[in-house]
Design an enzyme around this catalytic site. Sequence first.
Site, PDB file in Angstrom:
ATOM      1  N   ASP A 124      43.016  48.390  38.091  1.00  5.72           N
ATOM      2  CA  ASP A 124      42.981  49.693  37.440  1.00  5.72           C
ATOM      3  C   ASP A 124      43.719  50.718  38.304  1.00  5.72           C
ATOM      4  O   ASP A 124      43.206  51.810  38.579  1.00  5.72           O
ATOM      5  CB  ASP A 124      41.521  50.108  37.164  1.00  5.72           C
ATOM      6  CG  ASP A 124      41.422  51.402  36.361  1.00  5.72           C
ATOM      7  OD1 ASP A 124      42.396  51.743  35.668  1.00  5.72           O
ATOM      8  OD2 ASP A 124      40.365  52.061  36.443  1.00  5.72           O
ATOM      9  N   HIS A 167      31.728  53.413  40.510  1.00  3.91           N
ATOM     10  CA  HIS A 167      31.698  51.954  40.483  1.00  3.91           C
ATOM     11  C   HIS A 167      32.421  51.374  41.684  1.00  3.91           C
ATOM     12  O   HIS A 167      33.223  52.048  42.324  1.00  3.91           O
ATOM     13  CB  HIS A 167      32.360  51.421  39.204  1.00  3.91           C
ATOM     14  CG  HIS A 167      33.660  52.120  38.887  1.00  3.91           C
ATOM     15  ND1 HIS A 167      33.744  53.152  37.974  1.00  3.91           N
ATOM     16  CD2 HIS A 167      34.918  51.969  39.384  1.00  3.91           C
ATOM     17  CE1 HIS A 167      34.994  53.586  37.910  1.00  3.91           C
ATOM     18  NE2 HIS A 167      35.729  52.890  38.762  1.00  3.91           N
ATOM     19  N   ASP A 267      36.124  60.344  42.117  1.00  4.67           N
ATOM     20  CA  ASP A 267      36.611  59.792  40.849  1.00  4.67           C
ATOM     21  C   ASP A 267      35.484  59.539  39.853  1.00  4.67           C
ATOM     22  O   ASP A 267      34.421  59.034  40.209  1.00  4.67           O
ATOM     23  CB  ASP A 267      37.331  58.470  41.153  1.00  4.67           C
ATOM     24  CG  ASP A 267      37.869  57.798  39.899  1.00  4.67           C
ATOM     25  OD1 ASP A 267      38.843  58.318  39.339  1.00  4.67           O
ATOM     26  OD2 ASP A 267      37.292  56.771  39.483  1.00  4.67           O
ATOM     27  N   GLU A 309      36.667  64.832  39.773  1.00  4.27           N
ATOM     28  CA  GLU A 309      37.450  64.433  38.610  1.00  4.27           C
ATOM     29  C   GLU A 309      36.527  64.228  37.415  1.00  4.27           C
ATOM     30  O   GLU A 309      35.803  63.251  37.338  1.00  4.27           O
ATOM     31  CB  GLU A 309      38.217  63.133  38.890  1.00  4.27           C
ATOM     32  CG  GLU A 309      39.226  62.823  37.810  1.00  4.27           C
ATOM     33  CD  GLU A 309      38.962  61.545  37.019  1.00  4.27           C
ATOM     34  OE1 GLU A 309      39.737  61.267  36.091  1.00  4.27           O
ATOM     35  OE2 GLU A 309      37.989  60.828  37.301  1.00  4.27           O
ATOM     36  N   HIS A 379      48.535  60.651  36.563  1.00  4.88           N
ATOM     37  CA  HIS A 379      48.692  59.210  36.364  1.00  4.88           C
ATOM     38  C   HIS A 379      47.959  58.719  35.121  1.00  4.88           C
ATOM     39  O   HIS A 379      48.167  57.592  34.690  1.00  4.88           O
ATOM     40  CB  HIS A 379      48.159  58.475  37.589  1.00  4.88           C
ATOM     41  CG  HIS A 379      46.662  58.595  37.696  1.00  4.88           C
ATOM     42  ND1 HIS A 379      46.047  59.791  37.976  1.00  4.88           N
ATOM     43  CD2 HIS A 379      45.680  57.686  37.510  1.00  4.88           C
ATOM     44  CE1 HIS A 379      44.740  59.601  37.972  1.00  4.88           C
ATOM     45  NE2 HIS A 379      44.487  58.347  37.694  1.00  4.88           N
TER      46      HIS A 379
HETATM   47  C1  GLC Z   1      39.546  57.957  36.724  1.00  7.70           C
HETATM   48  C2  GLC Z   1      40.966  57.613  37.079  1.00  7.70           C
HETATM   49  C3  GLC Z   1      41.471  56.562  36.136  1.00  7.70           C
HETATM   50  C4  GLC Z   1      40.574  55.353  36.242  1.00  7.70           C
HETATM   51  C5  GLC Z   1      39.111  55.712  36.037  1.00  7.70           C
HETATM   52  C6  GLC Z   1      38.196  54.605  36.441  1.00  7.70           C
HETATM   53  O1  GLC Z   1      39.453  58.528  35.476  1.00  7.70           O
HETATM   54  O2  GLC Z   1      41.780  58.749  37.042  1.00  7.70           O
HETATM   55  O3  GLC Z   1      42.800  56.216  36.412  1.00  7.70           O
HETATM   56  O4  GLC Z   1      40.951  54.407  35.278  1.00  7.70           O
HETATM   57  O5  GLC Z   1      38.732  56.832  36.815  1.00  7.70           O
HETATM   58  O6  GLC Z   1      38.125  54.497  37.835  1.00  7.70           O
END
Ligand code: GLC
Length: 624
Positions: A124, A167, A267, A309, A379
């Site tokens: 990911d 996670h 995140d 985020e 991204h």
């Molecule tokens: C956040 C990241 C994304 C990722 C997700 C899971 O949203 O920006 O790219 O897929 O977390 O970790």
Amino acid sequence: MARAPKPDDQIFQLRMARSAPDLWPMLEAIYGDHPGYDAFCADLKDALSAAWKDRPSDLKLLDLQRDLEPDWFQRANMAGYVFYLDRFAGNLTGVLEKLDYLQELGITYVHFMPCLQPRPGDSDGGYSVMDYRNINPAYGTLDDFKAVSAQLRQRGISLCIDLVLNHTAKEHDWAKRAAQGDRAAQDMYLMFDSRDVPQAYEQTLVEVFPDNAPGNFTHYPDFGKWVWTTFNEHQWDLNWANPQVFLEITKIMLHLANTGVDVLRLDAVAFMWKRLGTRCQSEPEVHMLLQALRACSRIASPAVLHLEEAIVSPQEMLPYLGRGKHDGREGNLAYHNSLMVQFWSALATRDTRLMTHVLATHFPDRLTNATYATYIRCHDDIGWAITDEDASALTMSGPAHRSYLSDFYEGGFPGSFAQGVLFQVNEATGDKRISGSFASLAGLEKARNPDEAEAAVQRILMGHALIAAFGGIPLIYMGDELAMLNDYSYLDSPDHAHDSRWVHRPAMDWALAEARHNGETTSSRVYLGVKHILQRRRVTPDLHAGHPTKILQTGRDPIFAVQRQAPTAAILCLFNFSEHWQHLPGGWLRDHGVTRFHDALSDTQVHLHDDQLALPPFARVWLT
Ligand code: GLC
């Protein structure tokens, strides 16, 4: 005779005393009933003081410096650049060779996209971390990392890295032990013996990746458990109701802080707390946990800021910057997702009324000890986070407008200038997200003639001028400063083909970068334009993020207006979202504090004609 306490210990005690009221009540409320609560508190205190002891002396000096200059991150010289290490410069040592490029552009903050050791194969984009204490071996070692962070510090560039809180990879040591039946390790995650509980939660959960990772749970027959996996199967959600998770993650957080990181991007924080019968997003406990984590940083690594985020609707996002009882105590930074979404929405409709409504109604004009990360592209995909209520306030249908935006930016809508790729189409909800680079979405890829290419260039520069003026740290996404187009080669990579976000994660085009000064090519013009915007921002201290941001009604649908209310003088920032000339009456400008008619962005005097200000297509001006 008793020895006097060392100043270093006294500083720690002061920091502890300052932040204890932000920390312990949160933990007591969440974990107070846990049988191991007292031992947990003792362990946490030990972890905090151990981290402080380990903190290198140059970072302790930085702590003091930032105590003296707490607004350092809100100043107009701040400008960020976001990139994947391998795609930008190969590896960590490669980055050192590119610092001149970044400084020439005016960058004072870099975000290394996930750089801790990911699981092998599809990770990911690195957000599936198997070892938080190790750097991704493809990028270098922990020592390389520390060397780079020291170099950045010397050059006055702040460093941001990701810390994934929701996670770990299923290859993380805790997860591997859990799969082998270790009870304590199993308790670090959310695991269920049967399907009933997961099914009960599923009733109200949403799907993040409905296309390739449907559902929120994964069944593992080999160890007989259902595991909570909000994102991908290989990303196991942590159990934040277990105080050991808080303790272990805090240790990791402080360890990373001591490597010389300035900003931790936390995140996917919205998902940290689960409550049956809800979407399990942004629950009150999330904010309590985040305040407690923030307090831990303030105690043991106070120079470090938290960027939270949470890509959610406007009302849900603000609490990540600390609202109500968390005011001034939670995130220092959060992504202004609504500004980003509204930019694209207004660019498609050439109408800024929805943008004005959303930004004026839901966002306060100032924040305590916090500001936004402002951005146009990152991204991730663009999700059309526009609520039905906001759309209907403008007599629009939410579902119809969201679906229009997807069609427009995918490129199929008649007259659309954009070229994007759909991401995670959800048949059940009608939700369609969009991937694509700034330049491709802004019309450069599809441009058939010089006029269309010119319009794309102007859209890109207007976007950068907006994020530079709005209030916050503007984040430039790698390649956008050179107008790099979509990169379809991800379709050939088995680890990436299922994930269209890779279309806007190209490798840096250093040939374009080499030619950046010629002033003729599209990419050179965009580069010089972005550089100019950052340079003008730097010398316009009134754009300091601490000054109120007031959204104004212009009465002209294509014109968006933000007033930055610096104590000395207001700056009126205007943006024309259409390809047609627009006019604003001089009286309206004077009513909103424009006296000198100097445009701080172009550094020129502005002249009115018939007492009207004429704004060319996609104009951006910062009037003082
Ligand atoms: C956040 C990241 C994304 C990722 C997700 C899971 O949203 O920006 O790219 O897929 O977390 O970790």
